[in-house]
Write an enzyme that holds these catalytic residues in place. Sequence first.
Site, PDB file in Angstrom:
ATOM      1  N   THR A  34       0.859  -1.047  -0.003  1.00 45.87           N
ATOM      2  CA  THR A  34       0.026  -0.138  -0.016  1.00 45.87           C
ATOM      3  C   THR A  34       0.600   1.254  -0.066  1.00 45.87           C
ATOM      4  O   THR A  34       1.757   1.203   0.432  1.00 45.87           O
ATOM      5  CB  THR A  34      -1.135  -0.008   1.250  1.00 45.87           C
ATOM      6  OG1 THR A  34      -0.369   0.425   2.252  1.00 45.87           O
ATOM      7  CG2 THR A  34      -1.558  -1.356   1.263  1.00 45.87           C
ATOM      8  N   SER A 136       8.125   1.644  15.635  1.00 38.58           N
ATOM      9  CA  SER A 136       8.313   2.773  16.510  1.00 38.58           C
ATOM     10  C   SER A 136       9.858   3.268  16.166  1.00 38.58           C
ATOM     11  O   SER A 136       9.995   3.708  14.843  1.00 38.58           O
ATOM     12  CB  SER A 136       8.575   1.929  17.845  1.00 38.58           C
ATOM     13  OG  SER A 136       8.877   3.168  18.697  1.00 38.58           O
ATOM     14  N   TYR A 150       7.944  13.904  18.066  1.00 43.85           N
ATOM     15  CA  TYR A 150       8.040  12.603  17.564  1.00 43.85           C
ATOM     16  C   TYR A 150       8.283  11.574  18.463  1.00 43.85           C
ATOM     17  O   TYR A 150       7.657  10.367  18.400  1.00 43.85           O
ATOM     18  CB  TYR A 150       9.293  12.902  16.732  1.00 43.85           C
ATOM     19  CG  TYR A 150       9.885  11.390  15.959  1.00 43.85           C
ATOM     20  CD1 TYR A 150       9.050  10.942  14.829  1.00 43.85           C
ATOM     21  CD2 TYR A 150      10.897  10.671  16.135  1.00 43.85           C
ATOM     22  CE1 TYR A 150       9.429   9.774  14.139  1.00 43.85           C
ATOM     23  CE2 TYR A 150      11.210   9.382  15.750  1.00 43.85           C
ATOM     24  CZ  TYR A 150      10.443   8.945  14.531  1.00 43.85           C
ATOM     25  OH  TYR A 150      10.890   7.794  13.922  1.00 43.85           O
ATOM     26  N   LYS A 154       6.178   8.251  19.051  1.00 45.68           N
ATOM     27  CA  LYS A 154       6.611   6.780  19.109  1.00 45.68           C
ATOM     28  C   LYS A 154       6.336   6.177  20.597  1.00 45.68           C
ATOM     29  O   LYS A 154       6.256   4.907  20.582  1.00 45.68           O
ATOM     30  CB  LYS A 154       8.056   6.762  18.684  1.00 45.68           C
ATOM     31  CG  LYS A 154       8.120   7.197  17.113  1.00 45.68           C
ATOM     32  CD  LYS A 154       7.513   6.157  16.048  1.00 45.68           C
ATOM     33  CE  LYS A 154       7.802   6.659  14.813  1.00 45.68           C
ATOM     34  NZ  LYS A 154       7.095   5.604  13.963  1.00 45.68           N
ATOM     35  N   THR A 185      16.978   6.274   4.748  1.00 48.38           N
ATOM     36  CA  THR A 185      15.624   6.112   4.051  1.00 48.38           C
ATOM     37  C   THR A 185      15.329   7.646   3.774  1.00 48.38           C
ATOM     38  O   THR A 185      16.170   8.581   4.234  1.00 48.38           O
ATOM     39  CB  THR A 185      14.442   5.629   5.043  1.00 48.38           C
ATOM     40  OG1 THR A 185      14.433   6.571   6.084  1.00 48.38           O
ATOM     41  CG2 THR A 185      15.188   4.116   5.554  1.00 48.38           C
TER      42      THR A 185
HETATM   43  N1  LIG Z   1      14.824   5.961   8.792  1.00 48.36           N
HETATM   44  C1  LIG Z   1      15.283   6.246  10.126  1.00 48.36           C
HETATM   45  O1  LIG Z   1      16.164   6.569  10.542  1.00 48.36           O
HETATM   46  C2  LIG Z   1      14.203   5.658  10.869  1.00 48.36           C
HETATM   47  C3  LIG Z   1      14.592   5.385  12.532  1.00 48.36           C
HETATM   48  C4  LIG Z   1      13.329   5.228  13.578  1.00 48.36           C
HETATM   49  C5  LIG Z   1      12.109   4.859  12.839  1.00 48.36           C
HETATM   50  N2  LIG Z   1      11.888   5.054  11.539  1.00 48.36           N
HETATM   51  C6  LIG Z   1      10.301   4.772  11.159  1.00 48.36           C
HETATM   52  O2  LIG Z   1      10.588   4.137  10.168  1.00 48.36           O
HETATM   53  C7  LIG Z   1       8.902   4.132   9.342  1.00 48.36           C
HETATM   54  C8  LIG Z   1       9.483   4.262   7.856  1.00 48.36           C
HETATM   55  O3  LIG Z   1      10.135   5.198   7.690  1.00 48.36           O
HETATM   56  P1  LIG Z   1      11.244   5.500   6.637  1.00 48.36           P
HETATM   57  O4  LIG Z   1      12.462   5.428   7.443  1.00 48.36           O
HETATM   58  O5  LIG Z   1      11.287   4.117   5.608  1.00 48.36           O
HETATM   59  O6  LIG Z   1      11.259   6.870   6.094  1.00 48.36           O
HETATM   60  P2  LIG Z   1      10.456   7.218   4.422  1.00 48.36           P
HETATM   61  O7  LIG Z   1      11.489   6.581   3.468  1.00 48.36           O
HETATM   62  O8  LIG Z   1      10.433   8.490   4.367  1.00 48.36           O
HETATM   63  O9  LIG Z   1       9.086   6.399   4.413  1.00 48.36           O
HETATM   64  C9  LIG Z   1       8.193   6.862   4.838  1.00 48.36           C
HETATM   65  C10 LIG Z   1       6.636   6.164   4.324  1.00 48.36           C
HETATM   66  O10 LIG Z   1       5.733   6.440   5.066  1.00 48.36           O
HETATM   67  C11 LIG Z   1       4.594   6.887   3.936  1.00 48.36           C
HETATM   68  N3  LIG Z   1       3.785   7.892   4.509  1.00 48.36           N
HETATM   69  C12 LIG Z   1       3.927   9.230   4.962  1.00 48.36           C
HETATM   70  N4  LIG Z   1       2.647   9.501   5.510  1.00 48.36           N
HETATM   71  C13 LIG Z   1       1.705   8.612   5.038  1.00 48.36           C
HETATM   72  C14 LIG Z   1       0.331   8.800   5.174  1.00 48.36           C
HETATM   73  N5  LIG Z   1      -0.503   9.628   5.565  1.00 48.36           N
HETATM   74  N6  LIG Z   1      -0.362   7.468   4.816  1.00 48.36           N
HETATM   75  C15 LIG Z   1       0.456   6.470   4.230  1.00 48.36           C
HETATM   76  N7  LIG Z   1       1.761   6.294   4.007  1.00 48.36           N
HETATM   77  C16 LIG Z   1       2.697   7.566   4.457  1.00 48.36           C
HETATM   78  C17 LIG Z   1       5.588   7.558   2.990  1.00 48.36           C
HETATM   79  O11 LIG Z   1       4.610   7.560   1.807  1.00 48.36           O
HETATM   80  P3  LIG Z   1       4.993   8.891   0.723  1.00 48.36           P
HETATM   81  O12 LIG Z   1       5.959   8.451  -0.343  1.00 48.36           O
HETATM   82  O13 LIG Z   1       3.536   9.357   0.178  1.00 48.36           O
HETATM   83  O14 LIG Z   1       5.336  10.176   1.546  1.00 48.36           O
HETATM   84  C18 LIG Z   1       6.818   6.495   2.747  1.00 48.36           C
HETATM   85  O15 LIG Z   1       6.150   5.343   2.160  1.00 48.36           O
HETATM   86  C19 LIG Z   1       8.583   5.527  10.078  1.00 48.36           C
HETATM   87  O16 LIG Z   1       7.424   4.896  10.934  1.00 48.36           O
HETATM   88  C20 LIG Z   1       9.667   6.032  10.918  1.00 48.36           C
HETATM   89  O17 LIG Z   1       9.228   6.634  11.936  1.00 48.36           O
HETATM   90  C21 LIG Z   1      12.943   5.559  10.826  1.00 48.36           C
END
Ligand SMILES: NC(=O)c1ccc[n+]([C@@H]2O[C@H](COP(=O)([O-])OP(=O)(O)OC[C@H]3O[C@@H](n4cnc5c(N)ncnc54)[C@H](OP(=O)(O)O)[C@@H]3O)[C@@H](O)[C@H]2O)c1
Length: 280
Positions: A34, A136, A150, A154, A185
């Site tokens: 999705t 988280s 944030y 979390k 990411t």
């Molecule tokens: N990367 C890190 O360092 C890190 C560390 C700890 C936790 N996390 C967590 O990992 C998870 C994934 O993030 P990521 O690191 O992979 O970052 P990312 O590459 O920015 O991916 C975020 C994803 O969430 C989607 N999204 C944002 N708003 C949305 C909404 N309203 N409905 C559905 N999808 C939505 C984005 O879609 P669009 O393309 O449409 O914007 C994208 O697919 C998050 O929960 C983040 O808090 C990340």
Amino acid sequence: MANTTWFITGTSTGFGHALAEYVAQQDGVNLVATARHTNQLGYLDQYDHGQILRQTLDVTDRHEISTAVAAAKDKFGGIDVLINNAGIGYFGTFEESDRDAVAYMFAVNVWGLVDTTRAVLPLMRAQHSGTIVNFSSIGGLYSFPTLSFYHGSKYAVEGISESLAKEVGDLGIKVMIIEPSGFRTDWAGRSSQKKLPTIPDYQKFADNIEGSAKGAHHEAGDPHKAAQIIFDQVTNHRETLPLRLPLGKFASDMAIDKYTKELAHFKAVRDLSASADQPQ
Ligand SMILES: NC(=O)c1ccc[n+]([C@@H]2O[C@H](COP(=O)([O-])OP(=O)(O)OC[C@H]3O[C@@H](n4cnc5c(N)ncnc54)[C@H](OP(=O)(O)O)[C@@H]3O)[C@@H](O)[C@H]2O)c1
């Protein structure tokens, strides 16, 4: 053996993309990928032999959630693994953060995860089995300046997930919380709003915020390795699935540091804590 079906939110980039791509290559596994914009899921075409459903889903839209879950049930008969991955960030000091932007982050990180889980739980209860994986962050356990809200979102995911795990454990449903440190990411870049301090007392935090933006895509964590670990845990270690899984050395170090110090602290105040009770 019947195929298992994975339903993943936010598969356009980052962890969600890496996980969807990995799941799409596994035998005997269906994928419901999705995203807010399914035209970003072309990377799945090469793996698609009828086992992939692409579904539009903004997790802040409850109508889209129920439509996506119903479509998954129609095509594959149920959902075995729900990955609540979609999430965004917000950098700013507590006092200066924009209330509406922060509320939107809670709508995505907390309510999006809650509403998607509530839509999927009836299917899992009917199946008497299922696995829910909630993203988280190490920021759900450990707090840094300029990320108060944030962290709030979390920490909410942590508490909700821990309580949920206790409610559904004996219904055959497992819950795992993923707590990554920095991964390559889009999170620190386009997916996080940044509000630089304007109040002179908080100027010292400007570097934190600008540094996070500049560090985007240079983090230590590899989302492809994370995807393999999550898939392996859910598929091959389900009976002993950990409730909490920090991912990345920094996440592991921070979690151990925090809980070691907190344990010593709670022991040190044990008598003081107990003194608040009525005499027995
Ligand atoms: N990367 C890190 O360092 C890190 C560390 C700890 C936790 N996390 C967590 O990992 C998870 C994934 O993030 P990521 O690191 O992979 O970052 P990312 O590459 O920015 O991916 C975020 C994803 O969430 C989607 N999204 C944002 N708003 C949305 C909404 N309203 N409905 C559905 N999808 C939505 C984005 O879609 P669009 O393309 O449409 O914007 C994208 O697919 C998050 O929960 C983040 O808090 C990340």
